[in-house]
Design an enzyme around this catalytic site. Structure first.
Site, PDB file in Angstrom:
ATOM      1  N   TRP A  96       0.841  -1.207   0.000  1.00  0.00           N
ATOM      2  CA  TRP A  96       0.000   0.000   0.000  1.00  0.00           C
ATOM      3  C   TRP A  96       0.875   1.256   0.000  1.00  0.00           C
ATOM      4  CZ3 TRP A  96      -3.747   1.474   4.598  1.00  0.00           C
ATOM      5  CH2 TRP A  96      -4.528   2.589   4.237  1.00  0.00           C
ATOM      6  N   TYR A 109      -4.121   0.855  -5.011  1.00  0.00           N
ATOM      7  CA  TYR A 109      -2.885   1.444  -4.512  1.00  0.00           C
ATOM      8  C   TYR A 109      -2.207   2.202  -5.654  1.00  0.00           C
ATOM      9  CZ  TYR A 109      -3.399  -1.946  -0.653  1.00  0.00           C
ATOM     10  OH  TYR A 109      -3.861  -2.709   0.402  1.00  0.00           O
ATOM     11  N   GLN A 119      -8.926 -10.874   4.460  1.00  0.00           N
ATOM     12  CA  GLN A 119      -7.904  -9.891   4.835  1.00  0.00           C
ATOM     13  C   GLN A 119      -8.571  -8.764   5.628  1.00  0.00           C
ATOM     14  OE1 GLN A 119      -4.857  -6.705   2.758  1.00  0.00           O
ATOM     15  NE2 GLN A 119      -5.208  -8.631   1.672  1.00  0.00           N
ATOM     16  N   LEU A 155       0.911  -3.115  12.514  1.00  0.00           N
ATOM     17  CA  LEU A 155       1.624  -2.054  13.236  1.00  0.00           C
ATOM     18  C   LEU A 155       0.765  -0.804  13.416  1.00  0.00           C
ATOM     19  CD1 LEU A 155       5.164  -2.421  11.629  1.00  0.00           C
ATOM     20  CD2 LEU A 155       4.413  -3.169  13.888  1.00  0.00           C
ATOM     21  N   ARG A 173      -2.660   9.636   6.780  1.00  0.00           N
ATOM     22  CA  ARG A 173      -2.681   9.793   8.235  1.00  0.00           C
ATOM     23  C   ARG A 173      -2.777  11.255   8.662  1.00  0.00           C
ATOM     24  NH1 ARG A 173       2.499   6.023   9.284  1.00  0.00           N
ATOM     25  NH2 ARG A 173       3.146   7.298   7.499  1.00  0.00           N
TER      26      ARG A 173
END
Length: 324
Positions: free
Chosen positions: A21, A56, A175, A206, A227
Protein backbone atom coordinates in the site's frame (compact mmCIF):
# COMPACT_ATOMS: atom_id res chain seq x y z
CA UNK A 1 11.14 -17.68 7.41
CA UNK A 2 8.35 -19.76 8.90
CA UNK A 3 5.58 -20.77 6.53
CA UNK A 4 1.95 -21.78 6.96
CA UNK A 5 -0.89 -23.24 4.95
CA UNK A 6 -3.31 -20.39 4.25
CA UNK A 7 -6.52 -22.07 5.34
CA UNK A 8 -8.59 -23.88 2.76
CA UNK A 9 -6.78 -22.15 -0.09
CA UNK A 10 -4.00 -24.69 0.44
CA UNK A 11 -1.40 -22.04 -0.43
CA UNK A 12 1.91 -22.50 1.39
CA UNK A 13 3.05 -18.99 2.28
CA UNK A 14 5.50 -17.13 4.50
CA UNK A 15 3.95 -15.98 7.77
CA UNK A 16 4.96 -12.44 6.88
CA UNK A 17 3.61 -11.11 3.60
CA UNK A 18 5.16 -8.06 1.99
CA UNK A 19 2.45 -5.40 1.65
CA UNK A 20 2.63 -2.60 -0.92
CA UNK A 21 0.00 0.00 0.00
CA UNK A 22 2.88 2.35 0.86
CA UNK A 23 4.04 2.22 -2.78
CA UNK A 24 0.84 3.64 -4.26
CA UNK A 25 1.20 7.27 -3.18
CA UNK A 26 -1.12 7.39 -0.14
CA UNK A 27 1.72 7.40 2.41
CA UNK A 28 3.74 10.39 1.23
CA UNK A 29 6.90 10.45 -0.86
CA UNK A 30 9.44 7.63 -1.06
CA UNK A 31 12.48 6.47 -3.01
CA UNK A 32 11.45 3.93 -5.66
CA UNK A 33 14.88 2.29 -5.87
CA UNK A 34 14.96 1.82 -2.09
CA UNK A 35 11.46 0.34 -2.15
CA UNK A 36 12.41 -2.14 -4.87
CA UNK A 37 15.51 -3.04 -2.86
CA UNK A 38 13.22 -3.77 0.12
CA UNK A 39 11.14 -6.15 -2.01
CA UNK A 40 14.31 -7.89 -3.21
CA UNK A 41 15.59 -8.20 0.36
CA UNK A 42 12.29 -9.64 1.59
CA UNK A 43 12.52 -12.29 -1.11
CA UNK A 44 16.15 -13.05 -0.19
CA UNK A 45 15.05 -13.61 3.41
CA UNK A 46 12.37 -16.12 2.45
CA UNK A 47 9.18 -14.10 1.85
CA UNK A 48 7.19 -15.73 -0.95
CA UNK A 49 3.89 -13.88 -0.39
CA UNK A 50 3.31 -10.37 -1.77
CA UNK A 51 0.08 -8.37 -1.45
CA UNK A 52 -0.97 -5.38 -3.52
CA UNK A 53 -4.18 -3.81 -4.91
CA UNK A 54 -5.66 -2.07 -7.90
CA UNK A 55 -6.46 0.95 -5.73
CA UNK A 56 -2.89 1.44 -4.51
CA UNK A 57 -2.16 4.21 -6.97
CA UNK A 58 -4.37 2.56 -9.61
CA UNK A 59 -1.57 0.42 -10.99
CA UNK A 60 1.48 2.13 -9.47
CA UNK A 61 1.94 -0.37 -6.67
CA UNK A 62 1.22 -3.40 -8.86
CA UNK A 63 3.60 -2.19 -11.57
CA UNK A 64 6.39 -1.59 -9.04
CA UNK A 65 5.91 -5.02 -7.50
CA UNK A 66 5.93 -6.62 -10.94
CA UNK A 67 9.08 -4.71 -11.86
CA UNK A 68 10.86 -5.74 -8.65
CA UNK A 69 10.00 -9.42 -9.09
CA UNK A 70 10.20 -9.49 -12.89
CA UNK A 71 13.11 -11.92 -13.27
CA UNK A 72 11.81 -14.41 -10.76
CA UNK A 73 8.24 -14.20 -12.07
CA UNK A 74 9.59 -15.22 -15.46
CA UNK A 75 11.99 -17.85 -14.12
CA UNK A 76 10.27 -19.45 -11.12
CA UNK A 77 6.63 -18.35 -11.09
CA UNK A 78 5.29 -21.25 -9.03
CA UNK A 79 7.39 -20.32 -5.99
CA UNK A 80 5.82 -16.87 -5.66
CA UNK A 81 2.34 -16.12 -4.36
CA UNK A 82 1.01 -12.84 -5.73
CA UNK A 83 -2.16 -11.43 -4.19
CA UNK A 84 -4.02 -8.35 -5.34
CA UNK A 85 -7.39 -6.77 -4.68
CA UNK A 86 -10.09 -5.00 -6.67
CA UNK A 87 -13.66 -3.82 -6.54
CA UNK A 88 -13.24 -0.26 -5.27
CA UNK A 89 -12.91 3.17 -6.87
CA UNK A 90 -11.84 5.67 -4.18
CA UNK A 91 -12.85 9.29 -4.71
CA UNK A 92 -15.53 8.33 -7.24
CA UNK A 93 -19.35 8.43 -7.15
CA UNK A 94 -19.36 4.70 -6.32
CA UNK A 95 -16.31 4.03 -4.10
CA UNK A 96 -17.23 0.35 -3.76
CA UNK A 97 -17.92 -1.33 -7.07
CA UNK A 98 -18.05 -5.12 -7.41
CA UNK A 99 -20.09 -5.11 -10.60
CA UNK A 100 -18.96 -7.28 -13.49
CA UNK A 101 -17.65 -4.42 -15.65
CA UNK A 102 -15.36 -2.93 -13.00
CA UNK A 103 -14.15 -6.30 -11.72
CA UNK A 104 -13.34 -7.41 -15.25
CA UNK A 105 -11.41 -4.22 -15.97
CA UNK A 106 -9.62 -4.50 -12.63
CA UNK A 107 -8.50 -8.08 -13.14
CA UNK A 108 -7.28 -7.41 -16.68
CA UNK A 109 -5.45 -4.26 -15.53
CA UNK A 110 -3.84 -6.11 -12.62
CA UNK A 111 -2.58 -8.87 -14.91
CA UNK A 112 -1.11 -6.22 -17.20
CA UNK A 113 0.52 -4.10 -14.48
CA UNK A 114 1.97 -7.13 -12.72
CA UNK A 115 2.90 -8.64 -16.09
CA UNK A 116 1.70 -12.13 -15.16
CA UNK A 117 -0.67 -14.58 -16.83
CA UNK A 118 -2.51 -15.42 -13.62
CA UNK A 119 -3.09 -14.02 -10.14
CA UNK A 120 -2.58 -16.48 -7.30
CA UNK A 121 -5.06 -14.81 -4.93
CA UNK A 122 -7.62 -12.23 -6.03
CA UNK A 123 -9.53 -10.47 -3.25
CA UNK A 124 -12.55 -8.17 -3.19
CA UNK A 125 -11.12 -5.14 -1.42
CA UNK A 126 -14.30 -3.97 0.38
CA UNK A 127 -17.86 -5.34 0.42
CA UNK A 128 -20.27 -3.63 -1.96
CA UNK A 129 -23.79 -3.52 -0.49
CA UNK A 130 -25.24 -2.92 -3.96
CA UNK A 131 -23.64 -6.08 -5.38
CA UNK A 132 -24.72 -9.24 -3.51
CA UNK A 133 -21.81 -11.37 -2.30
CA UNK A 134 -23.31 -14.41 -4.05
CA UNK A 135 -23.24 -12.57 -7.38
CA UNK A 136 -19.65 -11.37 -6.86
CA UNK A 137 -18.55 -14.90 -6.02
CA UNK A 138 -20.09 -16.18 -9.23
CA UNK A 139 -18.28 -13.57 -11.35
CA UNK A 140 -14.92 -14.37 -9.78
CA UNK A 141 -15.46 -18.11 -10.28
CA UNK A 142 -15.68 -17.42 -14.02
CA UNK A 143 -12.16 -15.96 -13.89
CA UNK A 144 -10.96 -19.03 -11.98
CA UNK A 145 -12.46 -21.22 -14.68
CA UNK A 146 -10.66 -19.11 -17.31
CA UNK A 147 -7.31 -19.62 -15.56
CA UNK A 148 -6.77 -15.94 -14.77
CA UNK A 149 -7.24 -16.38 -11.00
CA UNK A 150 -6.26 -19.39 -8.91
CA UNK A 151 -7.76 -18.56 -5.52
CA UNK A 152 -10.44 -16.16 -4.28
CA UNK A 153 -10.53 -14.10 -1.09
CA UNK A 154 -12.15 -11.02 0.38
CA UNK A 155 -11.05 -8.10 2.53
CA UNK A 156 -12.95 -6.16 5.21
CA UNK A 157 -15.96 -8.52 5.11
CA UNK A 158 -17.98 -9.46 8.19
CA UNK A 159 -19.29 -12.94 8.97
CA UNK A 160 -22.67 -12.42 7.30
CA UNK A 161 -20.96 -11.28 4.10
CA UNK A 162 -18.57 -14.24 4.22
CA UNK A 163 -21.51 -16.58 4.62
CA UNK A 164 -23.26 -15.00 1.63
CA UNK A 165 -20.15 -15.50 -0.49
CA UNK A 166 -19.84 -19.09 0.69
CA UNK A 167 -23.32 -19.91 -0.57
CA UNK A 168 -22.01 -19.64 -4.15
CA UNK A 169 -18.42 -20.82 -3.77
CA UNK A 170 -16.04 -21.12 -0.81
CA UNK A 171 -14.28 -17.92 0.15
CA UNK A 172 -10.72 -19.08 0.68
CA UNK A 173 -9.12 -16.13 2.48
CA UNK A 174 -10.00 -13.05 4.50
CA UNK A 175 -7.90 -9.89 4.83
CA UNK A 176 -9.08 -7.76 7.80
CA UNK A 177 -7.41 -4.93 9.72
CA UNK A 178 -6.03 -6.14 13.05
CA UNK A 179 -3.65 -4.68 15.60
CA UNK A 180 -3.47 -3.87 19.30
CA UNK A 181 -5.56 -0.71 18.85
CA UNK A 182 -8.12 -2.36 16.57
CA UNK A 183 -9.43 -5.68 17.82
CA UNK A 184 -13.06 -5.77 16.67
CA UNK A 185 -12.50 -8.77 14.36
CA UNK A 186 -12.13 -10.94 17.47
CA UNK A 187 -15.94 -10.83 17.78
CA UNK A 188 -16.71 -10.82 14.05
CA UNK A 189 -15.55 -12.26 11.63
CA UNK A 190 -12.53 -14.12 13.09
CA UNK A 191 -14.65 -16.84 14.77
CA UNK A 192 -16.36 -17.56 11.43
CA UNK A 193 -12.99 -17.76 9.69
CA UNK A 194 -11.64 -20.19 12.30
CA UNK A 195 -14.72 -22.39 12.14
CA UNK A 196 -14.65 -22.59 8.34
CA UNK A 197 -10.87 -22.79 7.80
CA UNK A 198 -10.73 -19.46 5.99
CA UNK A 199 -7.11 -18.31 5.63
CA UNK A 200 -6.62 -15.02 7.49
CA UNK A 201 -3.98 -12.51 6.43
CA UNK A 202 -4.25 -9.38 8.56
CA UNK A 203 -3.26 -5.93 7.45
CA UNK A 204 -1.91 -3.02 9.50
CA UNK A 205 -0.45 -5.14 12.33
CA UNK A 206 1.62 -2.05 13.24
CA UNK A 207 -1.42 0.19 13.44
CA UNK A 208 -0.32 2.17 10.37
CA UNK A 209 2.86 3.10 12.20
CA UNK A 210 1.45 3.72 15.69
CA UNK A 211 3.14 0.57 16.95
CA UNK A 212 6.56 1.19 15.43
CA UNK A 213 7.70 3.28 18.39
CA UNK A 214 8.95 5.99 16.04
CA UNK A 215 6.22 8.60 16.65
CA UNK A 216 5.95 11.32 19.30
CA UNK A 217 2.99 13.60 20.06
CA UNK A 218 4.70 16.21 17.86
CA UNK A 219 4.89 13.92 14.80
CA UNK A 220 3.18 15.28 11.70
CA UNK A 221 2.61 13.79 8.25
CA UNK A 222 2.89 14.98 4.66
CA UNK A 223 -0.34 16.20 3.07
CA UNK A 224 -0.20 13.27 0.65
CA UNK A 225 -0.10 10.85 3.60
CA UNK A 226 -3.65 9.73 4.55
CA UNK A 227 -2.68 9.79 8.23
CA UNK A 228 -2.54 13.61 8.09
CA UNK A 229 -6.35 13.50 7.84
CA UNK A 230 -6.98 10.78 10.41
CA UNK A 231 -8.25 11.43 13.93
CA UNK A 232 -6.11 8.50 15.12
CA UNK A 233 -2.93 10.49 14.43
CA UNK A 234 -3.84 13.82 16.01
CA UNK A 235 -4.95 15.18 19.35
CA UNK A 236 -5.82 13.29 22.49
CA UNK A 237 -6.34 9.90 20.82
CA UNK A 238 -2.83 10.05 19.37
CA UNK A 239 -1.28 11.09 22.71
CA UNK A 240 -3.09 8.44 24.75
CA UNK A 241 -2.17 5.61 22.43
CA UNK A 242 1.46 6.74 22.18
CA UNK A 243 1.66 6.54 25.98
CA UNK A 244 0.56 2.91 25.70
CA UNK A 245 3.20 2.31 23.03
CA UNK A 246 5.78 3.55 25.56
CA UNK A 247 4.61 0.89 28.02
CA UNK A 248 4.81 -1.76 25.32
CA UNK A 249 8.34 -0.59 24.46
CA UNK A 250 9.47 -1.35 28.00
CA UNK A 251 7.87 -4.77 27.93
CA UNK A 252 9.39 -5.56 24.52
CA UNK A 253 12.83 -4.42 25.66
CA UNK A 254 12.63 -6.91 28.51
CA UNK A 255 12.26 -9.65 25.90
CA UNK A 256 15.11 -8.29 23.79
CA UNK A 257 12.89 -7.20 20.89
CA UNK A 258 11.46 -3.95 19.53
CA UNK A 259 7.90 -2.81 20.08
CA UNK A 260 7.14 -3.30 16.38
CA UNK A 261 8.37 -6.90 16.57
CA UNK A 262 6.20 -7.42 19.64
CA UNK A 263 3.13 -6.04 17.84
CA UNK A 264 3.59 -8.26 14.79
CA UNK A 265 4.32 -11.32 16.92
CA UNK A 266 1.15 -10.60 18.90
CA UNK A 267 -1.02 -10.73 15.78
CA UNK A 268 0.60 -13.97 14.63
CA UNK A 269 -0.03 -15.50 18.07
CA UNK A 270 -3.80 -15.04 17.79
CA UNK A 271 -5.79 -18.21 17.00
CA UNK A 272 -6.95 -18.21 13.40
CA UNK A 273 -4.42 -15.67 12.12
CA UNK A 274 -2.14 -17.20 9.51
CA UNK A 275 -0.22 -14.23 8.10
CA UNK A 276 0.64 -10.63 8.97
CA UNK A 277 1.05 -8.20 6.07
CA UNK A 278 3.90 -5.76 6.66
CA UNK A 279 4.97 -3.00 4.31
CA UNK A 280 8.39 -1.38 4.03
CA UNK A 281 10.08 1.25 1.93
CA UNK A 282 13.61 0.37 3.05
CA UNK A 283 15.40 -2.98 3.22
CA UNK A 284 16.41 -2.49 6.86
CA UNK A 285 12.79 -2.10 7.92
CA UNK A 286 11.60 -5.35 6.38
CA UNK A 287 14.48 -7.29 7.93
CA UNK A 288 13.43 -6.21 11.42
CA UNK A 289 9.79 -7.07 10.71
CA UNK A 290 10.57 -10.54 9.37
CA UNK A 291 12.29 -11.44 12.62
CA UNK A 292 8.89 -11.13 14.32
CA UNK A 293 7.82 -14.46 12.83
CA UNK A 294 10.40 -16.15 15.06
CA UNK A 295 9.17 -14.53 18.28
CA UNK A 296 7.13 -16.93 20.41
CA UNK A 297 4.91 -15.26 23.00
CA UNK A 298 3.72 -17.22 26.04
CA UNK A 299 0.24 -17.13 27.53
CA UNK A 300 1.64 -14.92 30.30
CA UNK A 301 3.12 -12.56 27.69
CA UNK A 302 -0.23 -12.25 25.94
CA UNK A 303 -2.02 -11.59 29.22
CA UNK A 304 0.48 -8.86 30.11
CA UNK A 305 0.05 -7.23 26.68
CA UNK A 306 -3.73 -7.25 27.20
CA UNK A 307 -3.22 -5.52 30.54
CA UNK A 308 -0.87 -2.89 29.10
CA UNK A 309 -3.32 -2.03 26.33
CA UNK A 310 -6.55 -2.22 28.32
CA UNK A 311 -7.16 1.56 28.17
CA UNK A 312 -6.21 1.99 24.51
CA UNK A 313 -8.44 4.15 22.34
CA UNK A 314 -9.76 2.02 19.47
CA UNK A 315 -8.78 3.44 16.08
CA UNK A 316 -9.95 2.94 12.53
CA UNK A 317 -8.15 3.50 9.26
CA UNK A 318 -8.94 4.54 5.74
CA UNK A 319 -11.89 3.24 3.71
CA UNK A 320 -13.02 3.77 0.11
CA UNK A 321 -15.17 6.64 1.36
CA UNK A 322 -12.33 8.47 3.09
CA UNK A 323 -10.49 8.69 6.40
CA UNK A 324 -12.12 8.66 9.85
Amino acid sequence: MRTTTLGRSGLEVSRIAFGTWQLGGDWGSFDEDAAIAAIHHARELGVNFFDTAQAYGFGKSEAMLGKALRDELKRDRENLVIATKGGIKPRSERPRDSRREWLTQGIEDSLRFLDVDHIDLYQIHWPDSDAPAEETAGILQEFVDAGKIRHIGVSNYDAAELEGFDRTRPVETLQPPYHLFRRDIEADPLPYARKNDVGVLVYSPLGSGLLTGSFTPETTFEKTDWRSRSSAFTGETFRRNLAIVDRLKEFAAGKGISVSQLAIAWTLAQPGVHVAIVGARKAANIEASLASADVDLTADDLAEIDSLTADAVPVVGASPEGVA
